[in-house]
Scaffold this active site. Sequence first.
Site, PDB file in Angstrom:
ATOM      1  N   TYR A  53       0.845  -1.199   0.000  1.00 51.79           N
ATOM      2  CA  TYR A  53       0.000   0.000   0.000  1.00 51.79           C
ATOM      3  C   TYR A  53       0.874   1.240   0.000  1.00 51.79           C
ATOM      4  O   TYR A  53       1.892   1.275   0.713  1.00 51.79           O
ATOM      5  CB  TYR A  53      -0.899   0.029   1.241  1.00 51.79           C
ATOM      6  N   GLU A  55      -0.603   4.869  -0.407  1.00 53.10           N
ATOM      7  CA  GLU A  55      -1.365   6.094  -0.641  1.00 53.10           C
ATOM      8  C   GLU A  55      -0.480   7.325  -0.470  1.00 53.10           C
ATOM      9  O   GLU A  55       0.330   7.380   0.473  1.00 53.10           O
ATOM     10  CB  GLU A  55      -2.551   6.207   0.321  1.00 53.10           C
ATOM     11  N   ASP A 198      -6.974  13.673 -24.743  1.00 50.75           N
ATOM     12  CA  ASP A 198      -6.922  12.274 -24.318  1.00 50.75           C
ATOM     13  C   ASP A 198      -6.186  11.522 -25.430  1.00 50.75           C
ATOM     14  O   ASP A 198      -6.759  11.234 -26.479  1.00 50.75           O
ATOM     15  CB  ASP A 198      -8.356  11.762 -24.144  1.00 50.75           C
ATOM     16  N   THR A 224      -3.907   6.261 -21.652  1.00 49.14           N
ATOM     17  CA  THR A 224      -3.667   4.937 -21.104  1.00 49.14           C
ATOM     18  C   THR A 224      -2.223   4.594 -21.450  1.00 49.14           C
ATOM     19  O   THR A 224      -1.601   5.252 -22.290  1.00 49.14           O
ATOM     20  CB  THR A 224      -4.600   3.865 -21.708  1.00 49.14           C
ATOM     21  N   LYS A 227      -1.846   0.939 -24.871  1.00 46.09           N
ATOM     22  CA  LYS A 227      -2.203   0.851 -26.300  1.00 46.09           C
ATOM     23  C   LYS A 227      -0.922   0.976 -27.128  1.00 46.09           C
ATOM     24  O   LYS A 227      -0.053   0.135 -26.998  1.00 46.09           O
ATOM     25  CB  LYS A 227      -3.262   1.896 -26.628  1.00 46.09           C
ATOM     26  N   ARG A 233      -1.623  -2.392 -18.579  1.00 43.58           N
ATOM     27  CA  ARG A 233      -2.947  -1.773 -18.522  1.00 43.58           C
ATOM     28  C   ARG A 233      -2.942  -0.719 -17.419  1.00 43.58           C
ATOM     29  O   ARG A 233      -2.686  -1.028 -16.258  1.00 43.58           O
ATOM     30  CB  ARG A 233      -3.956  -2.882 -18.202  1.00 43.58           C
TER      31      ARG A 233
HETATM   32  N1  DSN Z   1     -11.682   0.512 -25.004  1.00 42.00           N
HETATM   33  C1  DSN Z   1     -10.744   1.393 -25.646  1.00 42.00           C
HETATM   34  C2  DSN Z   1     -10.718   1.223 -27.115  1.00 42.00           C
HETATM   35  O1  DSN Z   1     -10.877   0.100 -27.556  1.00 42.00           O
HETATM   36  O2  DSN Z   1     -10.547   2.177 -27.845  1.00 42.00           O
HETATM   37  C3  DSN Z   1     -10.981   2.802 -25.301  1.00 42.00           C
HETATM   38  O3  DSN Z   1     -11.301   2.913 -23.980  1.00 42.00           O
END
Ligand code: DSN
Length: 414
Positions: A53, A55, A198, A224, A227, A233
Amino acid sequence: MKTESIQQYDPIINDAIKKELHRQENGLEMIPSENFVSPAVLEALGSVVTNKYAEGYPGKRYYGGCEHIDTIEQLAIDRAKQIFGAEHVNVQPLSGAPANIAAYFAVLKPGDTILGMDLSHGGHLTHGHPVTHMTQVFQFKRYKTNTKGEIDIENLREMALAHKPKLILVGYSAYSREIAYEKIQAIADEVGAITMADIAHIAGLIAGGEMNNPVPIFDIITTTTHKTLRGPRGGMIMCKEKFAKYIDKSVFPGLQGGPHENNIAAKAIAFKEALEPKFKDYAKQIKANAKALEKVFHANDYTLCFGGTDNHLLLIDVTSKGLTGKDAEEALDKAGITVNKNMIPDDPRSPFNPSGIRLGTPALTTRGMKEKEMEIIAQYINEAITYHKNEERLHEIREAVRLLTKKFPLYTSL
Ligand code: DSN
C-alpha cells in the site's frame, strides 16, 4: 505460505491462461487499442510490488515502508516527463476512464460545460456519452467531423462561442487523422477554456515522434499506457505545473485509494523501452503498416471513414459490401482475425450492430510484421468479408492465418 505454481494450485485458471496465450499467438490481433507487452513488463506486473500500500506520492506517503516504491514511482514519473516533455506527471490513474474523471474533477465544478467529440465521429464514452455517470455531473456538448473527415474547426469554434465551455476536449478512439492542437488552443484562449487531450490511442506514436505532441501546448493530457505505448494496462495524467496540485489531489484522495505500484513499476519499464531509439522505428512502422492496409482497402473499393488514416487505425464502413459491422467482426473472428465492430459517423444503425469495423496495426507491428504482411492480411480480411457466409472459406483463411503467425512468434520464453 503456499508455494505452488498456478498450474499446481489452480489448474482451471492455468488452463484458461494457457489457452489465452495460444489465442494471442495463433491469431491476428487487430483491435487498435490492444498490444503485446514485453516479458520485462509482464514480470513487473507479477512482482511482489503488488503487496504494498502506498497512498500518497513519492516522499509524501500515508504508509511506512515505501522507500523502494518511491524509487519505482519517481522513475516512472521522470521517464514519462522525458518522453513527452511534460511539466508534471501523475502515473497513478488505474486506467483511461478514471484518468479522465480525475482530470474533470481537478478543474471543473458540477454543472460546468465540456465541449468534446461525438462518439460516432471517433470520440470516447468518457467524453460525454449519455450512458456515463459524468453526464449527470457535467454538461457535455458534442462537435463532429466534416464531410471531408476533418475535425470541423469552424463548427467547433462556433460551438465554443455559443456554449462557453470550461473545458475543450480532443483525443479520440476511432478517429484516424492528425489533430491541429494549436488551432484548438487558440479557440480555447478566445473563450477562456482549459484544454485537455486524451491521447490514449496515439501516445506511442507521439512518443516515437510520429504524431503531433499536445503536451507542450495543452493544459492537461490523459492517456492509457497499454495501447500504442505498449505498457501495462493503466492510465496517466500529464499537465502544466499550474494544474499539478489539483490533478494530484483529484487522483488521490479525490478518486482513488492505494495506487497499483506493480503496474507503476511496469509503466516505468515500458517508458524505458519507449525512450530507446528503436521505439521510433516501431512507431514509424505502425503507421506504415496502417497505410499499407489502407492501400489494399482503397483498391478493393471499401469506404474508409475520414478518407483513410494518418495513425494506427482504420474505421471502415462495411455496409456497402452487404454486411454489418457485427457480421464482419464475427466472420473475421472465425478467420482468426480479431477486430471490433464500431459506429461510423452519424451511424444510422445501433452500437450493437453498427455499420463499421475498426482495426489497427500496433499489435501486429510488435510481432515484427511489415507492409508485405499487411498486404496479405488485408486480402484475407477482404476475402472473409466477401465470403462471410462461407464457413469452409473462413476456415481456410484461419489456417493461412495460423501459418502466418508461426513466422512471427510471441513470448517464446513463456
Ligand atoms: N476501449 C478502448 C478502445 O478500444 O478504444 C478505449 O477505452
